[in-house]
Scaffold this active site. Structure first.
Site, PDB file in Angstrom:
ATOM      1  N   HIS A 175      -8.120   0.136 -26.714  1.00  0.00           N
ATOM      2  CA  HIS A 175      -8.559  -0.222 -25.358  1.00  0.00           C
ATOM      3  C   HIS A 175      -9.555  -1.390 -25.383  1.00  0.00           C
ATOM      4  O   HIS A 175      -9.907  -1.910 -24.342  1.00  0.00           O
ATOM      5  CB  HIS A 175      -9.117   0.987 -24.597  1.00  0.00           C
ATOM      6  CG  HIS A 175     -10.423   1.512 -25.089  1.00  0.00           C
ATOM      7  ND1 HIS A 175     -10.789   2.816 -24.988  1.00  0.00           N
ATOM      8  CD2 HIS A 175     -11.459   0.903 -25.699  1.00  0.00           C
ATOM      9  CE1 HIS A 175     -11.993   2.992 -25.496  1.00  0.00           C
ATOM     10  NE2 HIS A 175     -12.421   1.848 -25.932  1.00  0.00           N
ATOM     11  N   HIS A 176      -9.998  -1.777 -26.585  1.00  0.00           N
ATOM     12  CA  HIS A 176     -10.858  -2.956 -26.682  1.00  0.00           C
ATOM     13  C   HIS A 176     -10.041  -4.243 -26.708  1.00  0.00           C
ATOM     14  O   HIS A 176     -10.606  -5.326 -26.790  1.00  0.00           O
ATOM     15  CB  HIS A 176     -11.708  -2.899 -27.949  1.00  0.00           C
ATOM     16  CG  HIS A 176     -12.689  -1.768 -27.943  1.00  0.00           C
ATOM     17  ND1 HIS A 176     -13.960  -1.905 -27.458  1.00  0.00           N
ATOM     18  CD2 HIS A 176     -12.572  -0.487 -28.346  1.00  0.00           C
ATOM     19  CE1 HIS A 176     -14.595  -0.748 -27.583  1.00  0.00           C
ATOM     20  NE2 HIS A 176     -13.779   0.130 -28.110  1.00  0.00           N
TER      21      HIS A 176
ATOM     22  N   HIS B 254     -14.654   1.937 -32.398  1.00  0.00           N
ATOM     23  CA  HIS B 254     -14.811   2.913 -31.326  1.00  0.00           C
ATOM     24  C   HIS B 254     -15.537   4.169 -31.775  1.00  0.00           C
ATOM     25  O   HIS B 254     -16.511   4.573 -31.141  1.00  0.00           O
ATOM     26  CB  HIS B 254     -13.532   3.203 -30.554  1.00  0.00           C
ATOM     27  CG  HIS B 254     -13.910   3.775 -29.235  1.00  0.00           C
ATOM     28  ND1 HIS B 254     -14.292   2.999 -28.174  1.00  0.00           N
ATOM     29  CD2 HIS B 254     -14.137   5.056 -28.859  1.00  0.00           C
ATOM     30  CE1 HIS B 254     -14.709   3.774 -27.195  1.00  0.00           C
ATOM     31  NE2 HIS B 254     -14.623   5.022 -27.577  1.00  0.00           N
TER      32      HIS B 254
ATOM     33  N   GLU C 108     -17.615   4.269 -33.985  1.00  0.00           N
ATOM     34  CA  GLU C 108     -18.990   3.794 -34.172  1.00  0.00           C
ATOM     35  C   GLU C 108     -19.819   3.966 -32.892  1.00  0.00           C
ATOM     36  O   GLU C 108     -20.986   4.347 -32.938  1.00  0.00           O
ATOM     37  CB  GLU C 108     -18.969   2.319 -34.602  1.00  0.00           C
ATOM     38  CG  GLU C 108     -20.319   1.614 -34.590  1.00  0.00           C
ATOM     39  CD  GLU C 108     -21.264   2.085 -35.674  1.00  0.00           C
ATOM     40  OE1 GLU C 108     -20.779   2.732 -36.631  1.00  0.00           O
ATOM     41  OE2 GLU C 108     -22.462   1.809 -35.571  1.00  0.00           O
TER      42      GLU C 108
ATOM     43  N   ASP D 291     -36.036  20.724 -47.661  1.00  0.00           N
ATOM     44  CA  ASP D 291     -35.882  19.264 -47.708  1.00  0.00           C
ATOM     45  C   ASP D 291     -34.406  18.957 -47.500  1.00  0.00           C
ATOM     46  O   ASP D 291     -33.616  19.859 -47.219  1.00  0.00           O
ATOM     47  CB  ASP D 291     -36.363  18.704 -49.060  1.00  0.00           C
ATOM     48  CG  ASP D 291     -36.755  17.228 -48.944  1.00  0.00           C
ATOM     49  OD1 ASP D 291     -35.948  16.437 -48.421  1.00  0.00           O
ATOM     50  OD2 ASP D 291     -37.875  16.866 -49.353  1.00  0.00           O
TER      51      ASP D 291
ATOM     52  N   TRP E 191     -20.469 -10.221 -33.148  1.00  0.00           N
ATOM     53  CA  TRP E 191     -20.589  -9.101 -34.097  1.00  0.00           C
ATOM     54  C   TRP E 191     -19.232  -8.496 -34.387  1.00  0.00           C
ATOM     55  O   TRP E 191     -19.063  -7.751 -35.328  1.00  0.00           O
ATOM     56  CB  TRP E 191     -21.559  -8.033 -33.570  1.00  0.00           C
ATOM     57  CG  TRP E 191     -20.954  -7.043 -32.633  1.00  0.00           C
ATOM     58  CD1 TRP E 191     -20.708  -7.222 -31.304  1.00  0.00           C
ATOM     59  CD2 TRP E 191     -20.516  -5.717 -32.945  1.00  0.00           C
ATOM     60  NE1 TRP E 191     -20.141  -6.095 -30.777  1.00  0.00           N
ATOM     61  CE2 TRP E 191     -20.005  -5.152 -31.762  1.00  0.00           C
ATOM     62  CE3 TRP E 191     -20.496  -4.944 -34.108  1.00  0.00           C
ATOM     63  CZ2 TRP E 191     -19.482  -3.865 -31.696  1.00  0.00           C
ATOM     64  CZ3 TRP E 191     -19.972  -3.659 -34.043  1.00  0.00           C
ATOM     65  CH2 TRP E 191     -19.466  -3.131 -32.843  1.00  0.00           C
TER      66      TRP E 191
ATOM     67  N   LYS F  21     -20.284  17.376 -20.370  1.00  0.00           N
ATOM     68  CA  LYS F  21     -21.662  17.269 -20.850  1.00  0.00           C
ATOM     69  C   LYS F  21     -22.622  16.984 -19.691  1.00  0.00           C
ATOM     70  O   LYS F  21     -23.647  17.647 -19.559  1.00  0.00           O
ATOM     71  CB  LYS F  21     -21.788  16.162 -21.914  1.00  0.00           C
ATOM     72  CG  LYS F  21     -20.918  16.409 -23.129  1.00  0.00           C
ATOM     73  CD  LYS F  21     -21.564  15.920 -24.403  1.00  0.00           C
ATOM     74  CE  LYS F  21     -22.780  16.711 -24.745  1.00  0.00           C
ATOM     75  NZ  LYS F  21     -22.625  17.651 -25.838  1.00  0.00           N
TER      76      LYS F  21
ATOM     77  N   ARG G 214     -18.214 -13.478 -21.086  1.00  0.00           N
ATOM     78  CA  ARG G 214     -19.340 -13.175 -21.960  1.00  0.00           C
ATOM     79  C   ARG G 214     -19.434 -14.242 -23.047  1.00  0.00           C
ATOM     80  O   ARG G 214     -18.527 -15.050 -23.216  1.00  0.00           O
ATOM     81  CB  ARG G 214     -19.183 -11.789 -22.586  1.00  0.00           C
ATOM     82  CG  ARG G 214     -17.992 -11.662 -23.508  1.00  0.00           C
ATOM     83  CD  ARG G 214     -17.734 -10.233 -23.889  1.00  0.00           C
ATOM     84  NE  ARG G 214     -18.660  -9.778 -24.928  1.00  0.00           N
ATOM     85  CZ  ARG G 214     -18.397  -8.767 -25.765  1.00  0.00           C
ATOM     86  NH1 ARG G 214     -17.247  -8.123 -25.676  1.00  0.00           N
ATOM     87  NH2 ARG G 214     -19.268  -8.404 -26.679  1.00  0.00           N
TER      88      ARG G 214
ATOM     89  N   TYR H 298     -19.519   6.256 -30.771  1.00  0.00           N
ATOM     90  CA  TYR H 298     -19.895   7.671 -30.660  1.00  0.00           C
ATOM     91  C   TYR H 298     -20.877   8.063 -31.740  1.00  0.00           C
ATOM     92  O   TYR H 298     -21.684   8.978 -31.553  1.00  0.00           O
ATOM     93  CB  TYR H 298     -18.646   8.544 -30.654  1.00  0.00           C
ATOM     94  CG  TYR H 298     -17.864   8.295 -29.397  1.00  0.00           C
ATOM     95  CD1 TYR H 298     -18.379   8.712 -28.171  1.00  0.00           C
ATOM     96  CD2 TYR H 298     -16.682   7.577 -29.397  1.00  0.00           C
ATOM     97  CE1 TYR H 298     -17.725   8.434 -26.991  1.00  0.00           C
ATOM     98  CE2 TYR H 298     -16.019   7.289 -28.217  1.00  0.00           C
ATOM     99  CZ  TYR H 298     -16.544   7.721 -27.022  1.00  0.00           C
ATOM    100  OH  TYR H 298     -15.907   7.430 -25.860  1.00  0.00           O
TER     101      TYR H 298
ATOM    102  N   THR I 107     -16.809  14.199 -21.627  1.00  0.00           N
ATOM    103  CA  THR I 107     -18.076  13.543 -21.279  1.00  0.00           C
ATOM    104  C   THR I 107     -18.588  14.083 -19.952  1.00  0.00           C
ATOM    105  O   THR I 107     -19.782  14.340 -19.793  1.00  0.00           O
ATOM    106  CB  THR I 107     -17.879  12.019 -21.189  1.00  0.00           C
ATOM    107  OG1 THR I 107     -17.123  11.598 -22.326  1.00  0.00           O
ATOM    108  CG2 THR I 107     -19.208  11.298 -21.208  1.00  0.00           C
TER     109      THR I 107
ATOM    110  N   SER J 147     -29.877  17.353 -25.133  1.00  0.00           N
ATOM    111  CA  SER J 147     -29.621  18.791 -25.016  1.00  0.00           C
ATOM    112  C   SER J 147     -30.760  19.632 -25.580  1.00  0.00           C
ATOM    113  O   SER J 147     -30.853  20.823 -25.299  1.00  0.00           O
ATOM    114  CB  SER J 147     -28.318  19.156 -25.742  1.00  0.00           C
ATOM    115  OG  SER J 147     -27.251  18.412 -25.220  1.00  0.00           O
TER     116      SER J 147
ATOM    117  N   SER K  42     -25.063   2.658 -47.671  1.00  0.00           N
ATOM    118  CA  SER K  42     -26.225   3.430 -47.236  1.00  0.00           C
ATOM    119  C   SER K  42     -25.832   4.500 -46.211  1.00  0.00           C
ATOM    120  O   SER K  42     -26.221   5.663 -46.333  1.00  0.00           O
ATOM    121  CB  SER K  42     -27.268   2.480 -46.640  1.00  0.00           C
ATOM    122  OG  SER K  42     -28.159   3.179 -45.839  1.00  0.00           O
ATOM    123  N   SER K  43     -25.018   4.099 -45.212  1.00  0.00           N
ATOM    124  CA  SER K  43     -24.629   5.060 -44.173  1.00  0.00           C
ATOM    125  C   SER K  43     -23.824   6.208 -44.749  1.00  0.00           C
ATOM    126  O   SER K  43     -23.996   7.366 -44.357  1.00  0.00           O
ATOM    127  CB  SER K  43     -23.762   4.403 -43.105  1.00  0.00           C
ATOM    128  OG  SER K  43     -24.467   3.414 -42.463  1.00  0.00           O
TER     129      SER K  43
ATOM    130  N   HIS L 295     -27.949 -10.598 -32.999  1.00  0.00           N
ATOM    131  CA  HIS L 295     -28.517  -9.596 -32.092  1.00  0.00           C
ATOM    132  C   HIS L 295     -27.661  -8.329 -32.125  1.00  0.00           C
ATOM    133  O   HIS L 295     -28.180  -7.221 -32.298  1.00  0.00           O
ATOM    134  CB  HIS L 295     -28.598 -10.150 -30.671  1.00  0.00           C
ATOM    135  CG  HIS L 295     -28.788  -9.110 -29.615  1.00  0.00           C
ATOM    136  ND1 HIS L 295     -29.960  -8.417 -29.453  1.00  0.00           N
ATOM    137  CD2 HIS L 295     -27.946  -8.616 -28.674  1.00  0.00           C
ATOM    138  CE1 HIS L 295     -29.835  -7.554 -28.460  1.00  0.00           C
ATOM    139  NE2 HIS L 295     -28.621  -7.647 -27.972  1.00  0.00           N
TER     140      HIS L 295
END
Ligand SMILES: [Cu+2]
Lengths: 365, 517
Positions: B294-295, B245, B247, B97, B133, B323, B442, B249, B320, B260, B161-162, B68
């Site tokens: 921080h993770h 991290h 990722e 293009d 994951w 924004k 979790r 963002y 943040t 925006s 690909s990315s 998932h």
């Protein structure tokens, strides 16, 4: 009165518990501080937003204004949050430094995570034991009613004295686990090959429950932590009883029926999650014991596999986890269950293993 | 190639180098995987509906939560925003293009194979990846099932690909802007994608490297992550979150861009503090490289490390906040209407901010020791990603779909889609805050009795949310087939180059670059 208690219960379930250590109370205070600051900021920001959504609707006849920047406003809403953050960082830093002060402990307990149980070693007293889930399988499967402490109960809780600074040395035997008791404010990852330190000083006798917090495989939900905190005298009494009991194990020979019966129970606790109740394992992951090469082969190899595990696989070493009687029982069970006894006979080897066999195997090492 | 020579049918889609076709392909694949990943979430919510093991084996539960996560992040959110970029960036900067159209085709067509490889792990012998994951060793190395190798190669393909997609986006933005469109005049959605593309190029190789090290540990006798051989399992966590991290963002910055664009249109007022918005995105991107640990505050870090990562993480709250404040200031004294894109954008501001608040709480290291690895964290990142990134995606599609198809969609059903999603997403994720605070870890397949009520609520919310998404498919299909024709402006307050094109946007747009004052 009834209302009060049910309210208290409800509040407990909505929020952190203040806990029973100085650390957990400091965390609780910090948690509330940051929570209320967030709620306050949220109220201000969202009020302005909803005011605009109601008052400045096109339907209400609002005409769009022209303004689209203002350097002072923008500097303002950078500086004010920055000040709030500084105000938060100060107590957070203080609490963190307090948590890291592991000096001057009076007692050390080594905590080792296993798939899927905990081992507790009392470092100064040279004894230790395994602690595993005591909720019956039938309750989990829904065939029996679930008790009050469903999934939060163990066979041997960790017993600790109150009012003493206790050093916890946390490590793991296999994958990463995490030892967490919310009431103590302690969560420490158990990492194989490394030892992490934490400390607790419990203020109130009682029973405290927690769980493994890091995903550790199939049984992750099923390795709870129970700590019983006792007064110093009760703790000493408990300690001497435990030491005495660990010295007296009856190593005499048993009958085949006895070993099979005991072995089945041990198998269901320790082996079944991987090798399955049918002994068929999981293809591609856990080998089958039913008709398996080891379980129906020479005794020595079978003992060796169970005692020392198989390196580079999920098969653990059970030498430290089970005593010699238990080892003999579970090996005997595996050699006789699922029709293995026929194969054992066919391979011209023994179906029965006695505690003495385990001891003589260990002597030859 | 001129329009008349275009191949038809399947061959057209396989060989296409047109940015609009490729954008559509990305979006279609993303939504197929959205429903696949969503079904897996529903398996999880079904098992968690009540205490006890009712439906699935705990190991299968772990496989579901692993797949998932991977599918939603790499299969749904990333491709969908790349799809938006493909459709919109050339039209918004006046380019004919993408700069590298053939590479564009390749970077899309790698993806279906990457996900087939990942999905195949469910059907081969032995369990599918079942370690989350986040792929922490040794659970994923020594203890990982055989299918882990499939996962590793699948991640390699997604990474290739990315990176190609990101290179293409950067090349397009830097080289193909219409004359007169300076960087500072560029639409904000394009700005956020430019910064995101640099993040992608910086961190995808780190992920590829980390999973390659896993592969080496599994099969070639190395011990990068094995203490027994002198390695360290925590090293993997550092590498993973150095990717992970930024990722986060990568998933949210283009969403900021979308919001925006939409707020000014439906407030009929210019975006407040445009320049500071761009700087804020830049700041967030730079800070995202300094906060990874921080993770992992509970792995046993030195106190100096914990303090450093706490301070840098708290700092992210400043840009943040800028924004959010600027968005609210944009609404203020506007002339606001509530079309479906605007509804989703407003819900984004409200609910993303809640996710931001719990993020600030998680940054406080002492408190994180209680929150870490509980449902509080699950609530936090789902608030940021579902009513955050996913709502922004719905807002974007409802905003630009009439431009793509030349037809309006059924506003009535779209509003139902919004309100159902809005209520369900809160019923689904808000109780998880309470579960976490009350002590529910979790990634558990079964739980103690005191967690039963909130889990039941979350499961009901989950199913409602899933059903609500079917309405979205109805709206889109009905729009394509039968929607009434629309004008080139579509929305009263729309602004920007894409709205100067006719609706539907022609297959080849801006062959002659427009002039910008
Ligand atoms: Cu564990």
């Amino acid at each position: 009165m009834f209302l009060c208690s049910s309210l208290a219960q409800a509040a407990y379930r909505l929020d952190l518990s203040p806990g029973v250590t100085e650390v957990s109370r400091k965390i609780y205070t910090l948690h509330h501080m940051v929570l209320w600051i967030c709620i306050a900021i949220g109220i201000v920001v969202f009020s302005v937003m909803f005011y605009a959504l109601v008052k400045h609707r096109k339907k209400a006849g609002a005409r769009a204004a022209e303004f689209h920047e203002n350097i002072w406003v923008e500097i303002g809403w950078m500086v004010v949050p920055l000040l709030i953050l500084v105000a938060l960082a100060i107590p957070a830093t203080k609490t963190l430094l307090f948590m890291h002060d592991t000096e001057e402990s009076e007692l050390s307990v080594k905590i080792t995570g296993y798939q899927w149980k905990w081992k507790y070693d009392y470092m100064g007293d040279n004894f230790g034991f395994f602690s595993e889930l005591s909720t019956p399988q039938e309750a989990i499967q829904g065939k029996k009613e679930k008790g009050e402490h469903y999934l939060l109960e163990v066979n041997h809780p960790l017993v600790l004295p109150v009012h003493q600074k206790i050093r916890l040395l946390v490590t793991s035997n296999d994958v990463i686990h995490s030892w967490w008791v919310p009431a103590f404010g302690v969560k420490q990852d158990a990492i194989p090959g490394f030892i992490n330190e934490a400390w607790i000083k419990i203020e109130k006798p009682g029973t405290y429950r927690g769980q493994c917090a890091e995903l550790c495989g199939r049984g992750h939900a099923f390795m709870p932590i129970v700590v019983v905190a006792k007064t110093a005298t009760d703790y000493q009494k408990w300690l001497s009883e435990q030491k005495l009991a660990s010295l007296t194990i009856d190593l005499s020979s048993r009958t085949l029926e006895w070993l099979q019966r005991e072995g089945k129970a041990i198998y269901e606790k320790n082996c079944m999650t991987c090798h399955q109740g049918t002994g068929e394992g999981v293809p591609g992951a856990f080998p089958a014991l039913k008709g398996g090469r080891v379980a129906t082969g020479p005794i020595k190899q079978h003992i060796q596999t169970v005692l020392w595990g198989v390196e580079g696989t999920a098969m653990q070493a059970f030498k430290e986890q089970l005593n010699d009687v238990e080892l003999a029982a579970v090996i005997t069970y595996e050699r006789n269950a699922w029709g293995n006894d026929v194969r054992v006979q066919h391979n011209k080897t023994e179906p029965l293993v006695q505690p003495a066999d385990i001891q003589s195997y260990l002597k030859k090492q | 190639m001129r329009t008349g020579e275009r191949p038809k049918g399947v061959i057209r889609w396989i060989t296409t180098t047109n940015h609009k076709d490729i954008g559509t392909l990305y979006l279609v694949l993303a939504f197929i995987l959205f429903f696949v990943g969503g079904s897996m979430a529903l398996v999880i919510r079904t098992e968690l509906f009540a205490p006890g093991l009712q439906w699935v084996d705990p190991d299968f539960f772990n496989q579901m939560s692993t797949l998932h996560g991977l599918i939603m992040i790499f299969g749904f959110l990333m491709p969908s925003f790349v799809g938006l970029a493909n459709w919109q960036i050339p039209m918004m900067i006046g380019a004919p293009d993408m700069a590298l159209p053939r590479m564009n085709n390749l970077s899309f067509w790698i993806l279906p194979f990457a996900f087939l490889l990942l999905a195949s792990t469910l059907f081969i012998e032995g369990p599918a990846p079942n370690f989350g994951w986040t792929l922490y060793p040794p659970l994923s190395t020594t203890y990982g099932p055989d299918s882990t190798d499939f996962l590793i190669f699948s991640i390699h393909l997604m990474g290739i690909s990315s990176i190609m997609g990101a290179i293409n986006i950067i090349a397009t933005i830097l080289n193909l802007r219409a004359p007169g469109m300076s960087l500072i005049k560029m639409p904000i959605f394009v700005w956020t994608w430019l910064i995101t593309a640099f993040l992608l190029i910086a961190v995808m190789p780190v992920l590829a490297g980390s999973v390659t090290m896993m592969l080496m540990d599994r099969h070639f006798g190395t011990s990068f992550f094995n203490a027994g051989g002198g390695g360290d399992p925590v090293l993997f966590q550092h590498l993973f979150w150095f990717f992970g991290h930024p990722e986060v963002y990568i998933l949210i910055l283009p969403a900021f861009g979308v919001i925006s664009e939409i707020l000014p249109t439906f407030s009929r007022k210019k975006l407040f503090g445009r320049t500071s918005m761009i700087y804020a995105v830049g700041c967030i991107a730079l800070l995202s490289f300094l906060v990874w640990a921080h993770h992992m505050f509970t792995v046993g870090m030195p106190v100096a490390g914990e303090l450093f990562f706490m301070y840098t993480t708290m700092l992210i709250a400043v840009p943040t906040g800028v924004k959010v404040f600027n968005w609210v200031a944009t609404l203020y004294r506007g002339s606001i209407t509530f079309e479906p894109p605007m509804l989703f954008a407003l819900a984004f501001i409200l609910l993303f901010t809640i996710g931001g608040f719990s993020g600030l709480m998680l940054a406080m290291v002492p408190a994180d020791f209680q929150y870490h690895d509980t449902y509080f964290v699950v609530a936090h990142f789902h608030y940021v990603l579902v009513p955050g990134a996913v709502f922004a995606l719905f807002a974007a599609i409802y905003y630009w779909l009439p431009k793509w198809t030349g037809r309006l969609y059924n506003m009535h059903i779209a509003r139902w889609h919004f309100w159902l999603s809005f209520l369900a997403v809160n019923l689904l994720f808000f109780p998880m805050h309470f579960l976490g605070l009350a002590g529910m870890p979790r990634r558990i397949a079964d739980y103690a009795l005191q967690f039963a009520e909130f889990n039941r609520m979350a499961s009901i919310g989950g199913f409602t949310f899933g059903i609500a998404q079917l309405l979205f498919i109805v709206v889109v299909i009905q729009c394509i087939l039968r929607g009434p024709r629309t004008t080139s402006r579509v929305w009263e307050g729309s602004h920007g180059l894409e709205w100067t094109l006719p609706s539907p946007a022609p297959y080849h747009s801006f062959a002659i670059p427009p002039k910008i004052e």
